[in-house]
Scaffold this active site. Structure first.
Site, PDB file in Angstrom:
ATOM      1  N   HIS A  90       0.714   1.375 -13.118  1.00 20.59           N
ATOM      2  CA  HIS A  90       1.504   0.216 -13.534  1.00 20.59           C
ATOM      3  C   HIS A  90       2.965   0.651 -13.665  1.00 20.59           C
ATOM      4  CE1 HIS A  90       2.499  -3.603 -15.277  1.00 20.59           C
ATOM      5  NE2 HIS A  90       3.151  -2.980 -16.236  1.00 20.59           N
ATOM      6  N   GLU A 117       6.529   6.469  -8.940  1.00 19.79           N
ATOM      7  CA  GLU A 117       5.091   6.196  -8.821  1.00 19.79           C
ATOM      8  C   GLU A 117       4.458   7.070  -7.748  1.00 19.79           C
ATOM      9  OE1 GLU A 117       3.807   2.013  -8.695  1.00 19.79           O
ATOM     10  OE2 GLU A 117       5.840   1.468  -9.250  1.00 19.79           O
ATOM     11  N   LEU A 158     -10.390  -7.508 -12.864  1.00 18.38           N
ATOM     12  CA  LEU A 158     -11.810  -7.200 -12.688  1.00 18.38           C
ATOM     13  C   LEU A 158     -12.549  -7.499 -13.997  1.00 18.38           C
ATOM     14  CD1 LEU A 158     -11.117  -3.945 -10.729  1.00 18.38           C
ATOM     15  CD2 LEU A 158     -12.360  -5.918  -9.811  1.00 18.38           C
ATOM     16  N   ASP A 176      -3.716  -3.864 -17.623  1.00 20.81           N
ATOM     17  CA  ASP A 176      -2.804  -2.723 -17.769  1.00 20.81           C
ATOM     18  C   ASP A 176      -2.999  -1.998 -19.104  1.00 20.81           C
ATOM     19  OD1 ASP A 176      -1.694  -3.361 -15.277  1.00 20.81           O
ATOM     20  OD2 ASP A 176      -0.385  -4.844 -16.202  1.00 20.81           O
ATOM     21  N   SER A 186       3.104   4.407 -15.319  1.00 22.75           N
ATOM     22  CA  SER A 186       1.954   4.963 -16.042  1.00 22.75           C
ATOM     23  C   SER A 186       0.724   4.910 -15.154  1.00 22.75           C
ATOM     24  CB  SER A 186       1.646   4.127 -17.294  1.00 22.75           C
ATOM     25  OG  SER A 186       2.796   3.947 -18.086  1.00 22.75           O
ATOM     26  N   MET A 209      -4.309  -6.673  -6.902  1.00 28.41           N
ATOM     27  CA  MET A 209      -3.814  -7.774  -7.737  1.00 28.41           C
ATOM     28  C   MET A 209      -4.909  -8.714  -8.245  1.00 28.41           C
ATOM     29  SD  MET A 209      -0.739  -6.902  -7.841  1.00 28.41           S
ATOM     30  CE  MET A 209       0.229  -8.235  -8.519  1.00 28.41           C
ATOM     31  N   ARG A 210      -6.134  -8.237  -8.363  1.00 30.77           N
ATOM     32  CA  ARG A 210      -7.204  -9.050  -8.945  1.00 30.77           C
ATOM     33  C   ARG A 210      -7.637  -8.442 -10.256  1.00 30.77           C
ATOM     34  NH1 ARG A 210      -7.763 -13.866  -7.182  1.00 30.77           N
ATOM     35  NH2 ARG A 210      -9.959 -13.992  -7.714  1.00 30.77           N
ATOM     36  N   GLY A 267       0.780  -1.231   0.000  1.00 31.24           N
ATOM     37  CA  GLY A 267       0.000   0.000   0.000  1.00 31.24           C
ATOM     38  C   GLY A 267       0.809   1.277   0.000  1.00 31.24           C
ATOM     39  N   ARG A 306     -15.945 -14.709  -9.079  1.00 30.21           N
ATOM     40  CA  ARG A 306     -15.478 -13.345  -9.298  1.00 30.21           C
ATOM     41  C   ARG A 306     -16.622 -12.332  -9.235  1.00 30.21           C
ATOM     42  NH1 ARG A 306     -10.194 -12.128 -11.309  1.00 30.21           N
ATOM     43  NH2 ARG A 306      -9.409 -14.221 -11.415  1.00 30.21           N
TER      44      ARG A 306
HETATM   45  C1  GRF Z   1       3.451  -0.898  -7.540  1.00 29.48           C
HETATM   46  O1  GRF Z   1       4.691  -1.011  -8.184  1.00 29.48           O
HETATM   47  C2  GRF Z   1       2.347  -0.765  -8.546  1.00 29.48           C
HETATM   48  O2  GRF Z   1       2.702  -0.047  -9.695  1.00 29.48           O
HETATM   49  C3  GRF Z   1       2.089  -2.204  -8.909  1.00 29.48           C
HETATM   50  O3  GRF Z   1       2.229  -2.915  -7.707  1.00 29.48           O
HETATM   51  C4  GRF Z   1       3.067  -2.194  -6.820  1.00 29.48           C
HETATM   52  C5  GRF Z   1       2.270  -1.932  -5.602  1.00 29.48           C
HETATM   53  O4  GRF Z   1       3.052  -1.384  -4.560  1.00 29.48           O
HETATM   54  N1  GRF Z   1       0.816  -2.353  -9.554  1.00 29.48           N
HETATM   55  P1  GRF Z   1       2.330  -0.708  -3.312  1.00 29.48           P
HETATM   56  O5  GRF Z   1       1.371  -1.752  -2.727  1.00 29.48           O
HETATM   57  O6  GRF Z   1       1.618   0.508  -3.777  1.00 29.48           O
HETATM   58  O7  GRF Z   1       3.432  -0.406  -2.343  1.00 29.48           O
END
Ligand code: GRF
Length: 217
Positions: free
Chosen positions: A111, A176, A95, A147, A138, A92-93, A14, A67
């Protein structure tokens, strides 16, 4: 101006969620965090969100028959919190179309690559394997393909000769944390519209210098 109400979907650490919440707490930011949801009850990010006073329930996908049932619950939780915009932050799911369509153009993802290059997992290792010299991150609106979707903002990050996937991931992650709040600000303030599956900025962006890596000596 009415602040946009943001729901953040996470699955783990997070750190992007923390960057978004921290930015939204700055005076004048046009959005506010109203709920954090995780599909994993053990996601470390949940505790941080709760400590900030943000409702942060887990909706364990394993507790749902399929789902659609899981997504119906997530959708209802977002409606209950009166969410205007969703930010996926390490969620990580995948949708399904039903959920994606309901939140179309109100749902962002980050991403860690310069999309459309390197969608999917093991991004940084694939960047290194391909010998790319510039990667990045991005923020895009979500579509059903992984993505993919109209790109709101990107940051370029150089690949160093001695990088491992971990050192590159750390450099991209730092980018990011700056990019996602910037992109959310653009969307929440109404500067972004979508025309023909491409993002249009109002006002238009002026000229900027070319990015080159390695730099000229
Ligand atoms: C990040 O690199 C994000 O771009 C990718 O997963 C990672 C998540 O990291 N989708 P966090 O949970 O925000 O620390």
């Amino acid at each position: 101006m009415q602040k946009r109400r943001v729901g953040i979907l996470i699955s783990g650490r997070g750190s992007n969620m923390q960057a978004l919440v921290t930015a939204m707490r700055q005076p004048g930011f046009p959005a506010e965090p109203v709920v954090v949801l995780s599909n994993r009850p053990d996601a470390e990010g949940l505790e941080w969100a709760r400590a900030q006073g943000i409702p942060a329930p887990a909706i364990d996908h394993k507790a749902y028959a399929n789902r659609m049932a899981f997504e119906a619950r997530v959708h209802q939780a977002l409606l209950d919190a009166k969410v205007d915009l969703i930010c996926n932050a390490g969620f990580m799911r995948m949708l399904t179309g039903g959920f994606v369509d309901r939140w179309l153009n109100r749902h962002l993802n980050i991403h860690p690559s310069l999309l459309p290059a390197f969608p999917g997992l093991q991004t940084h290792q694939r960047v290194l394997d391909q010998g790319a010299l510039i990667t990045g991150c991005s923020v895009h609106f979500i579509r059903t393909e992984m993505d993919a979707g109209p790109i709101v903002a990107q940051t370029a990050v150089p690949v160093m000769p001695d990088d491992t996937a971990d050192t590159l991931a750390a450099r991209v992650l730092a980018a990011e944390h700056k990019l996602y709040p910037h992109a959310l600000h653009l969307v929440a303030s109404g500067a972004v519209t979508i025309a023909g599956e491409r993002v249009v900025m109002t006002p238009p962006i002026g000229k900027v210098p070319t990015l080159m890596w390695p730099p000229l000596a």
